[in-house]
Structure formats: C-alpha cells, structure tokens
Design an enzyme around this catalytic site. Sequence first.
Site, mmCIF file in Angstrom:
data_model
loop_
_atom_site.group_PDB
_atom_site.id
_atom_site.type_symbol
_atom_site.label_atom_id
_atom_site.label_comp_id
_atom_site.label_asym_id
_atom_site.label_seq_id
_atom_site.Cartn_x
_atom_site.Cartn_y
_atom_site.Cartn_z
ATOM 1 N N GLY A 1 1.792 -8.758 6.508
ATOM 2 C CA GLY A 1 1.962 -7.701 7.910
ATOM 3 C C GLY A 1 2.262 -6.519 7.635
ATOM 4 O O GLY A 1 2.562 -6.118 6.332
ATOM 5 N N GLY A 2 1.596 -5.635 8.526
ATOM 6 C CA GLY A 2 1.725 -4.076 8.254
ATOM 7 C C GLY A 2 0.774 -3.881 6.901
ATOM 8 O O GLY A 2 -0.392 -4.119 7.004
ATOM 9 N N ASP A 3 1.284 -3.170 5.790
ATOM 10 C CA ASP A 3 0.552 -2.966 4.731
ATOM 11 C C ASP A 3 1.034 -3.943 3.446
ATOM 12 O O ASP A 3 0.711 -3.463 2.210
ATOM 13 C CB ASP A 3 0.935 -1.302 4.249
ATOM 14 C CG ASP A 3 2.222 -1.183 4.102
ATOM 15 O OD1 ASP A 3 3.067 -1.822 4.321
ATOM 16 O OD2 ASP A 3 2.447 -0.108 3.442
ATOM 17 N N GLU A 4 1.502 -4.885 3.860
ATOM 18 C CA GLU A 4 1.871 -5.992 2.831
ATOM 19 C C GLU A 4 1.025 -7.091 2.633
ATOM 20 O O GLU A 4 0.438 -7.795 3.646
ATOM 21 C CB GLU A 4 3.331 -6.544 2.922
ATOM 22 C CG GLU A 4 4.597 -5.464 2.961
ATOM 23 C CD GLU A 4 6.041 -5.991 3.250
ATOM 24 O OE1 GLU A 4 5.946 -7.276 3.436
ATOM 25 O OE2 GLU A 4 6.918 -5.006 3.269
ATOM 26 N N VAL B 1 0.850 -1.238 -0.023
ATOM 27 C CA VAL B 1 0.114 0.057 0.226
ATOM 28 C C VAL B 1 0.932 1.311 0.082
ATOM 29 O O VAL B 1 1.676 1.409 0.800
ATOM 30 C CB VAL B 1 -1.045 -0.029 1.342
ATOM 31 C CG1 VAL B 1 -1.816 1.136 1.086
ATOM 32 C CG2 VAL B 1 -1.878 -1.278 1.308
#
Length: 406
Positions: free
Chosen positions: A326-329, A286
């Site tokens: 994880g996160g924006d991945e 993202v």
Amino acid sequence: MAEPSPTAMPTLRQLLARAHLRLILFAVLMAGLTLTVTGVTVIRGYAARNLTLIAQTVAYTVEPALLFEDVDAARRGIATVAASESVRSVELHDRDGRLIAAWNRPDRGMAGNLSRIVDALFWPSPVRVPVHHGPVVVAEVQVFGDAGGLGRYILSGVATALACLGLTIVATQLLARRLQRDVTGPLAHIAQVAHAVRTDRQFDRRVPVAGIHEVDQFARDFNALLDELDEWHTGILNENRILERQATRDPLTGLGNRAMFERELAATMAQADAGDTSFAVIYVDVNRFKQVNDSHGHDAGDVMLIVIAARLRMALRPGDMAFRLGGDEFALILAAGATRSEADQMSAQIGTSMTQPIMLPSGVSIRSSLSIGSALYPQDSVDPRALLRHADAAMYAAKARSDGRN
C-alpha cells in the site's frame, strides 16, 4: 426414508424387456387358451353328434338280434360299430334296465386310467338312444364317449403354445437387443456424458447421433446444451481468474497485494516448518515519495512506483515473491532456505538498482532511494506478526540511520 441406490434400480432396458415379454406372453397365452377352449368346444359338439349317430347305428344293428334273442349277435354288432369310433364303451339294456350286452375298449394301462379321468370330465353321462321294433321300445343303447381325440388335441395345443412361448422368448431377446442398440444404449451414453460433466467437469464430451429420430433429436439438443454450458463454464473461469487477480494483485504495479502477501507468508512458514529451514521477509519503503507527489503530481508518483516494482521484480530469484502493501510500501518474501546473508545481499542489490534515474512523464529525471529492513524466520521470530514488526522496525531503523538518503 433412504432413497434406493442406483444399482438396486432396474434399467430402462430391463423394464422395456419385461414389459414386452409380459405383453407377448399374455397375448400368446390368451390366444392359445381361447383357441384351445374354442377348439375343444367345437370338437366336443362334433363328438356328441357323432356319438348320437353311433348310438342310432348300434340301435339299428342290434334290433334284429334282439327280435331273435341272439345276444352274441348283438355283441358282435356293437363291436363292429364301436371299435373304429371314438367310443369308450357301449351298453345295451332292456326295457327294465337290465344289461343285455356290453362292449368296452381294451384297457391301455396308465394311459387308460388317464383316459378314463378325461372321459369322465368330458362325458359325465352317456348318449342314450332307444331301440324300436315298430312303435314299441324294446331296449336302450347307452354309448360312453372316448376323450382320446380331445386329449390329443389338447396336448397338441399345449405343445403348440409352448413352442410359441419359446419363439416369444427368442423374439423378446431380439427386441431387447434392438432396444439396447437404438434406445437404451444412446440414453445410457447420454447419462454417462451427463455424469462426466457433472462430476469431472468434462464439458468437451459429446453424445453421438442415434438411429431413432426422437432419441437423435434429444442427443442433438443435449449436445447444444453442452456447448452452452462449455461457453458458460469458460466464461466463469475467465471471470474467476480476473476476480482472483483483482483480489490478490495490485492494479498499478501488478505485484501481489497485502491479502496475497499474508496468504503467501503463512504458506512459506508452513513450508519452512516442514523442511526445518528458514526464509526471509524484506520490507521496502520509498524515501521522499510524498515530495515527488507534491512536486511533480500523482502521475509522476505512479510512474515512480511502477518503475520501483519492475526493479524489485528483476531482483527476484526463482521462488521469491514481491508485493505492494500500500502507498509506497513494498515487501519481499525470499524462498524457503534463504539465510540472513542472502537477505542482506538481496537488500544491497535492491538498493543498488535504485542508482539508475527514473524518467517522469514531464521529462524530468529524478533519483530515488529506498529504506530496507529484513527479518529471518525462525531466528528473529516464529510468530508472523512479530516477524513483520521485526522487519518493519529494521526498515525504520535503516531510514533513521540514512536519514532517507540511501
């Protein structure tokens, strides 16, 4: 030491049938033996007294013949008295032991030989009665008993005992069937249900009621235990499903997590190798996600991730899978058989889906873009780590080309 196999062990029915058969046989044999011995003893006592009376009668009968020295008359008198009684032979001896006259029952062949053996067993010595003439003993009568009556009594006792044994066997079989129906049958059913529950996890099996109070109570308690086990098993399965979902799913978006991605990647590689085909891995990042978090808060970032995950899920075809690493991945695995052109079309479709604005909790509407990179197996690499690095490098190359704007 090896344990005996279940097939080599006796069943409860066999044990109970054997125990009852042995008990009944022992009781019948003991009763028959006791009655036979008692009867033989009593009959032998009566026979001994009868022989004494016969000997005395013979002594009275032959006394006149001895006075007149008429041996033929003595023989006729002995035969008259002894012929109709249980007597094998009668001997008349003088005072010096010389045989004066004798009478013997006619020989009966094999039966006679057997009778003599039995006679010798029961009457080893004769009954002796002196013949008196006044106070003077003039002769002696010796009477040998005939055990034919005792033999017939023993044979009838043996026949009765055998008949009782036959009835005992029949009664034992009937008792074994009753035990099979009322005891061993329900217990065997309980064992079958327990085996099915243990081996096949058939917790829905139940034991029917039995005709004996103790067995029926045991069956009811066993069914109650199965109810508890069924509830426990259902609870365990539900907890396992929850734990499995927690272990393999991202709690925010509901997509598979990194652990599930690695597992499915290995499975898809094996499927592609088996079918000699290809598949694609797509990496998604993202753009400017950190700026959204900093400007609008983490709640806005969570909403943004949820919306992106939903749009990725809508773009999937049958067999495709989406994951949040994880996160924006994010990552996608296109089903085995996917080509590079299909991977490019999927990437373009995902990028197009982001043209729609995202409404944040604060009421602000924003637009977001994604950086997308893909790799094709086995064309780009046959090693999973190298394949992922290839897709990751393609994603960052796309991010650098578009400077995060598309």
